[in-house]
Scaffold this motif. Structure first.
Motif, short mmCIF file in Angstrom:
data_model
loop_
_atom_site.label_atom_id
_atom_site.label_comp_id
_atom_site.label_asym_id
_atom_site.label_seq_id
_atom_site.Cartn_x
_atom_site.Cartn_y
_atom_site.Cartn_z
N PHE A 201 29.57 34.64 -27.49
CA PHE A 201 28.24 35.14 -26.93
C PHE A 201 28.07 36.49 -27.51
CE2 PHE A 201 29.23 31.29 -24.54
CZ PHE A 201 28.30 30.13 -25.34
N GLY A 202 29.26 37.24 -27.30
CA GLY A 202 29.03 38.39 -26.99
C GLY A 202 29.14 39.58 -25.95
N LYS A 203 28.70 40.25 -25.33
CA LYS A 203 28.93 40.86 -24.15
C LYS A 203 27.93 40.14 -23.01
CE LYS A 203 25.72 44.88 -24.68
NZ LYS A 203 25.65 46.28 -24.33
N ILE A 204 28.15 39.76 -22.13
CA ILE A 204 26.32 39.51 -20.73
C ILE A 204 26.35 40.33 -19.96
CG2 ILE A 204 27.22 37.96 -19.02
CD1 ILE A 204 28.44 36.37 -21.77
N ASP A 205 24.89 40.18 -20.30
CA ASP A 205 24.09 41.65 -19.76
C ASP A 205 24.35 41.57 -18.61
OD1 ASP A 205 22.25 42.58 -22.00
OD2 ASP A 205 22.34 40.47 -22.40
N LEU A 206 24.24 40.11 -17.32
CA LEU A 206 24.46 39.89 -16.12
C LEU A 206 25.40 38.68 -15.72
CD1 LEU A 206 21.56 40.52 -13.37
CD2 LEU A 206 22.97 38.55 -13.27
N LEU B 145 25.29 29.13 -18.97
CA LEU B 145 25.17 31.01 -20.18
C LEU B 145 23.71 30.74 -20.31
CD1 LEU B 145 26.75 33.48 -21.84
CD2 LEU B 145 24.55 32.24 -22.08
N ILE B 146 22.70 31.25 -19.87
CA ILE B 146 21.27 31.04 -19.97
C ILE B 146 21.66 32.30 -20.81
CG2 ILE B 146 19.14 31.48 -19.18
CD1 ILE B 146 20.20 30.31 -16.24
N GLU B 147 20.35 31.89 -22.33
CA GLU B 147 20.51 32.89 -23.53
C GLU B 147 18.68 33.05 -23.68
OE1 GLU B 147 22.58 34.40 -27.22
OE2 GLU B 147 21.08 31.63 -27.67
N GLU B 148 18.47 34.03 -22.65
CA GLU B 148 16.46 34.22 -23.21
C GLU B 148 16.66 35.28 -24.73
OE1 GLU B 148 13.28 36.79 -20.35
OE2 GLU B 148 14.97 37.41 -20.60
N LYS B 149 15.58 35.00 -25.61
CA LYS B 149 14.88 35.27 -26.04
C LYS B 149 14.25 36.27 -26.11
CE LYS B 149 15.28 33.48 -30.57
NZ LYS B 149 14.81 32.42 -31.60
N ILE B 150 14.23 37.59 -26.28
CA ILE B 150 13.62 38.39 -25.31
C ILE B 150 13.47 40.11 -26.66
CG2 ILE B 150 15.27 39.42 -23.66
CD1 ILE B 150 12.02 39.73 -22.23
N ASN B 151 11.90 40.67 -27.20
CA ASN B 151 12.21 41.18 -27.77
C ASN B 151 12.75 41.72 -28.58
OD1 ASN B 151 9.80 42.67 -25.87
ND2 ASN B 151 11.46 43.08 -24.50
N ASP B 152 13.36 40.64 -29.68
CA ASP B 152 14.50 40.98 -30.72
C ASP B 152 15.81 41.04 -30.11
OD1 ASP B 152 11.53 41.01 -32.71
OD2 ASP B 152 11.06 42.59 -32.35
N LYS B 153 15.89 40.33 -28.76
CA LYS B 153 17.47 40.43 -28.48
C LYS B 153 17.63 38.70 -27.83
CE LYS B 153 18.84 42.41 -25.15
NZ LYS B 153 19.55 43.31 -24.35
N ILE C 250 15.67 24.88 -23.82
CA ILE C 250 14.76 24.61 -23.13
C ILE C 250 13.52 24.70 -23.75
CG2 ILE C 250 13.41 25.42 -21.04
CD1 ILE C 250 16.13 24.34 -20.81
N ASP C 251 13.37 25.63 -24.38
CA ASP C 251 12.21 26.30 -25.52
C ASP C 251 12.72 27.12 -26.16
OD1 ASP C 251 11.93 28.57 -24.14
OD2 ASP C 251 10.00 28.25 -23.32
N ASP C 252 12.05 27.77 -27.16
CA ASP C 252 12.11 28.80 -28.73
C ASP C 252 12.68 29.62 -27.57
OD1 ASP C 252 11.25 26.76 -30.21
OD2 ASP C 252 9.17 27.81 -30.75
N ASN C 253 12.32 29.92 -26.34
CA ASN C 253 12.76 31.31 -26.47
C ASN C 253 13.91 31.31 -25.32
OD1 ASN C 253 10.89 32.82 -27.75
ND2 ASN C 253 9.09 32.15 -26.05
N LEU C 254 14.19 30.10 -24.92
CA LEU C 254 15.60 29.67 -23.59
C LEU C 254 16.74 28.93 -23.93
CD1 LEU C 254 15.54 30.92 -20.72
CD2 LEU C 254 14.59 29.19 -19.70
#
Length: 380
Positions: free
Chosen positions: A281-286, A250-258, A219-223
């Motif tokens: 992907f590693g563990k899922i936040d939500l 799976l929606i992946e958001e780059k935020i605060n270096d994670k 979507i962009d650099d962060n999503l």
């Protein structure tokens, strides 16, 4: 004998009229369209399209109770009285969050009941499987929404950056809702073949991105949004099953270096894919997980609460939002059974169960606290 032949003649005429009426009804826009042209070319190019239909990676019988014929099941579903407790006879609670005036700096999610979600993440507004009709069916007065649950409409939504559809069943792809959304949506992401429905309903082809399992949409650099395997089926008519794909996202958001990871299960039974998602992907936040409309008769294509727990543990989910419940009755369990069982199952685990009422905000990067709103609700 003449009287018998006369009765038989009239019965045949009535049968023919009913068949013609059914055929014409199934040609109405709500039933969508089969893939053709470019859409069909992309379908046929998929490695998951085998012998003229999409197939699950694992052998998957749609119906696991072979004692009943499809006709018997259909008649039971259409005409049997709902078992006690499957449809609440009182209003379910809700609040109406003002979605047009959310703090743009906050990442939040709002559940509309069943599998419909609004997500504000990384500055984008995402809508998932929206169903704002009174009925999750092309046939009026069937699959009616529970009292108190149908509180939102398309007019309540802001402009939508991304519309996500997991598959083409009526409780996920609602013709009146999607038709009304047409001029409010910038980009649509759908599984292969589902674009055929949208094109028939007047959507611009250049707005639609079709995805296969394991496709990635930047979507962009962060999503980023990943389309992932699910274990289900598709089709909006009697004779066109599995001509479009079904997916999880799976929606992946780059935020605060994670990387924050939000999983949207769509519909589907349990399989080993959830462990593979964790490895990738590693563990899922939500995780918004299908948790409702299960039945022993279709145990491989929907997940019972115990399956949801296993899948969540496989993915090391931190926060679990049960969806696919509390709005439509598509099975014979009591309406609150998914919530009761998951509340019990997640005790003494590392999984935090999120149980908002319809319309309540869920914060993606803050602690959430929700009540057990389904308890003693008929007395409130």
């Amino acid at each position: 004998m003449k009287k018998l032949f006369k009765i038989l003649f009239y019965l045949i005429i009535i049968f023919i009229i009913l068949m013609i009426a059914t055929y014409l009804f199934m040609k109405t826009p709500a039933f969508g369209a089969l893939p053709s042209g470019k859409s069909l070319e992309k379908v046929k190019a998929s490695k998951n399209y085998v012998d003229g239909e999409f197939k699950n990676k694992e052998s998957t019988e749609l119906l696991t109770d072979t004692k009943k014929t499809p006709i018997k099941r259909l008649l039971e579903f259409a005409f049997e009285k709902d078992p006690e407790g499957t449809v609440p006879d009182f209003d379910l609670p809700s609040i109406k969050t003002d979605l047009k005036n959310l703090d743009p700096s906050e990442d939040v999610m709002v559940w509309f009941g069943h599998s419909s979600l609004f997500i504000q993440i990384s500055g984008k507004k995402v809508l998932v499987d929206p169903v704002f009709s009174k009925y999750a069916s092309p046939v009026p007065f069937t699959n009616k929404a529970f009292k108190g649950t149908n509180v939102y409409d398309v007019d309540d939504l802001p402009e939508i950056d991304i519309l996500l559809i997991t598959h083409d069943h009526y409780d996920h792809l609602d013709y009146p809702t999607v038709k009304k959304l047409k001029d409010k949506v910038s980009k649509i992401i759908v599984p292969l073949g589902v674009d055929a429905h949208l094109l028939r309903w007047g959507y611009d082809e250049d707005k639609i991105t079709t995805v296969d399992w394991d496709d990635e949409v930047v979507i962009d650099d962060n999503l980023k949004i990943y389309a992932l395997e699910a274990r289900h089926f598709s089709g909006r008519g009697f004779f066109n099953r599995n001509q479009s794909l079904w997916v999880s996202y799976l929606i992946e958001e780059k935020i605060n270096d994670k990387n924050y990871k939000l999983f949207l299960s769509g519909d589907g039974g349990y399989s080993g894919r959830f462990k593979e998602f964790k490895e990738r992907f590693g563990k899922i936040d939500l995780a918004a997980m299908e948790s409702g409309q299960y039945n022993k008769e279709w145990s491989l294509i929907h997940s019972k609460p115990e399956d949801v727990l296993m899948a969540s543990q496989d993915m090391e989910v931190e926060n679990l939002l049960p969806i696919h419940n509390s709005k439509f009755k598509l099975s014979n369990h009591t309406w609150d059974d998914p919530l009761k069982r998951l509340d019990e199952l997640t005790k003494n685990t590392n999984i935090k169960l999120l149980t908002p009422i319809i319309g309540e905000k869920i914060y993606l990067h803050k602690e959430n606290s929700f009540s057990k709103w389904w308890e003693n609700i008929e007395n409130k």
